[in-house]
Write an enzyme that holds these catalytic residues in place. Structure first.
Site, PDB file in Angstrom:
ATOM      1  N   GLU A 281      -6.870 -11.268   9.220  1.00  0.00           N
ATOM      2  CA  GLU A 281      -5.435 -11.395   9.373  1.00  0.00           C
ATOM      3  C   GLU A 281      -5.343 -12.143  11.050  1.00  0.00           C
ATOM      4  O   GLU A 281      -5.180 -10.856  11.240  1.00  0.00           O
ATOM      5  CB  GLU A 281      -4.645 -10.803   8.686  1.00  0.00           C
ATOM      6  CG  GLU A 281      -4.493  -9.983   7.595  1.00  0.00           C
ATOM      7  CD  GLU A 281      -3.558  -9.051   7.341  1.00  0.00           C
ATOM      8  OE1 GLU A 281      -3.178  -9.276   6.176  1.00  0.00           O
ATOM      9  OE2 GLU A 281      -3.180  -8.177   7.858  1.00  0.00           O
TER      10      GLU A 281
ATOM     11  N   GLU B 219      -0.532  -1.549  -1.708  1.00  0.00           N
ATOM     12  CA  GLU B 219      -1.553  -2.396  -1.095  1.00  0.00           C
ATOM     13  C   GLU B 219      -2.364  -0.946  -0.206  1.00  0.00           C
ATOM     14  O   GLU B 219      -1.748  -0.643   0.912  1.00  0.00           O
ATOM     15  CB  GLU B 219      -1.112  -3.070  -0.360  1.00  0.00           C
ATOM     16  CG  GLU B 219      -2.497  -3.970   0.504  1.00  0.00           C
ATOM     17  CD  GLU B 219      -1.800  -5.161   1.770  1.00  0.00           C
ATOM     18  OE1 GLU B 219      -2.547  -5.982   1.760  1.00  0.00           O
ATOM     19  OE2 GLU B 219      -0.268  -5.502   1.364  1.00  0.00           O
TER      20      GLU B 219
END
Length: 376
Positions: free
Chosen positions: A240, A157
């Site tokens: 996030e 990622e």
């Protein structure tokens, strides 16, 4: 009293004109598409399609508190974000918009997954809207995997932190800085237990930017955390949040992946033919490694860079015949002026000394200028 024929003709004419006008209005209304209403999603993993090509997802996985996102014509905004989680752990969600595939949910018409070596460019643009009463990062995620998978967790990622607010930090530890896309980033590498993560953190908030996703993919390959025969599976832009988050917005998002390049081993790809010999001398808690890079192709390789990832617990203390970026995790070896060329059929060597804890292991693979090498 009966109306005169003249008055009847006038009334009929007016009535006819009215019918014509009404028909014209009806035709105009029928030809005009209604404006798309904003769609609010509160389901934990609910999603909707925007622009006919991107998916907006709520993606609440770290909390049971309510979170809602409202998809707009060009992006989304977080309209409700209850609860909070500790800032020394994982965030509570990742509301985002994406091109590609995420846990079998693929955006309409996407050409992802696509093999990295076949991608000529991947232009993207993003515009964020921030709030001041939340702890969050604004994160653009790029997912890579050795296989063209459309489900589950990918191997690596890439996270681009456009902004971070509050006492939060990326996964792993800092390994230096890098210049990517004309900007300087702080680089972190690590693992979240499911996949490897490399994070590029902006030193100050970026509100909007147009860039090429492949600049970050190429940097990741050069650091040995991916290979050019892997696949780009999705690109995502969102947030996030750890605390609050209502009002955060992706004002606009675009992503295109242009393919048509050559794959590893194809004609015209001289760097695809390479072989690495990794010879070690190991003692309790320490080791040396002598690395030989052989060009088995038909063309010279100039200004070579060898990428690899040290196994967990290993750390480089000194090196010779090459400059190494990073002392643990992802490492890139760069030559000096005297050994910057590897002629066809020739080799260059370098070495380093390091320490280790636990069981000693070798790097899983090597890449020469972004392309995987065989290991002798």
């Amino acid at each position: 009293m009966r109306p005169s024929p003249h008055r009847l003709r006038t009334a009929r004419a007016l009535f006819g004109a009215l019918l014509t006008a009404l028909a014209t209005v009806a035709a105009l209304l029928a030809a005009t598409a209604p404006a798309q209403a904003d769609t609010t999603i509160c389901e934990q993993f609910g999603s909707t399609v925007i622009q006919g090509r991107y998916v907006v997802q709520n993606n609440r996985w770290g909390t049971s508190a309510t979170q809602c996102v409202t998809a707009t014509d060009t992006g989304f905004r977080v309209t409700q974000a209850d609860g909070s989680v500790p800032t020394n752990g994982a965030p509570k969600s990742y509301p985002s918009v994406f091109n590609g595939c995420h846990y079998t949910n693929c955006s309409p018409g996407t050409n992802l997954p696509a093999q990295i070596s076949t991608i000529s460019s991947a232009p993207s643009s993003i515009s964020y809207g921030y709030v001041s009463n939340a702890v969050f990062n604004a994160s653009y995620d790029i997912w890579l995997d050795p296989t063209p998978r459309t489900d589950g967790v990918n191997r690596t990622e890439i996270m681009i932190w456009f902004n971070r607010v509050g006492p939060i930090q990326p996964i792993g530890s800092p390994v230096g800085t890098a210049s990517v896309g004309g900007r300087t980033w702080e680089v972190w590498t690590g693992s979240n237990g499911s996949n490897d993560v490399i994070s590029f953190v902006a030193p100050s908030a970026i509100g909007s930017w147009s860039f090429d996703v492949m600049d970050f993919v190429d940097q990741t390959v050069a650091r040995g955390m991916a290979q050019s025969n892997w696949y780009l599976t999705s690109v995502q832009a969102g947030f996030e949040p750890w605390q609050n988050g209502a009002g955060l917005a992706v004002n606009s998002f675009s992503s295109t992946v242009n393919t048509g390049g050559t794959g590893p081993g194809d004609p015209g790809d001289p760097a695809s033919a390479c072989q690495v010999t990794y010879a070690t001398n190991v003692w309790q808690g320490g080791f040396t490694a002598n690395v030989t890079v052989k060009n088995t192709g038909t063309s010279a390789v100039d200004n070579w860079k060898l990428g690899f990832t040290l196994p967990s617990g290993q750390r480089i203390t000194n090196s010779w015949n090459a400059t190494l970026s990073g002392s643990s995790g992802a490492v890139t070896a760069s030559p000096g002026a005297h050994n910057a060329r590897i002629a066809a059929g020739a080799s260059q060597s370098f070495g380093f000394q390091g320490t280790y804890s636990g069981s000693f292991a070798r790097p899983a693979g090597f890449t020469l200028n972004g392309t995987a090498c065989s290991v002798a």
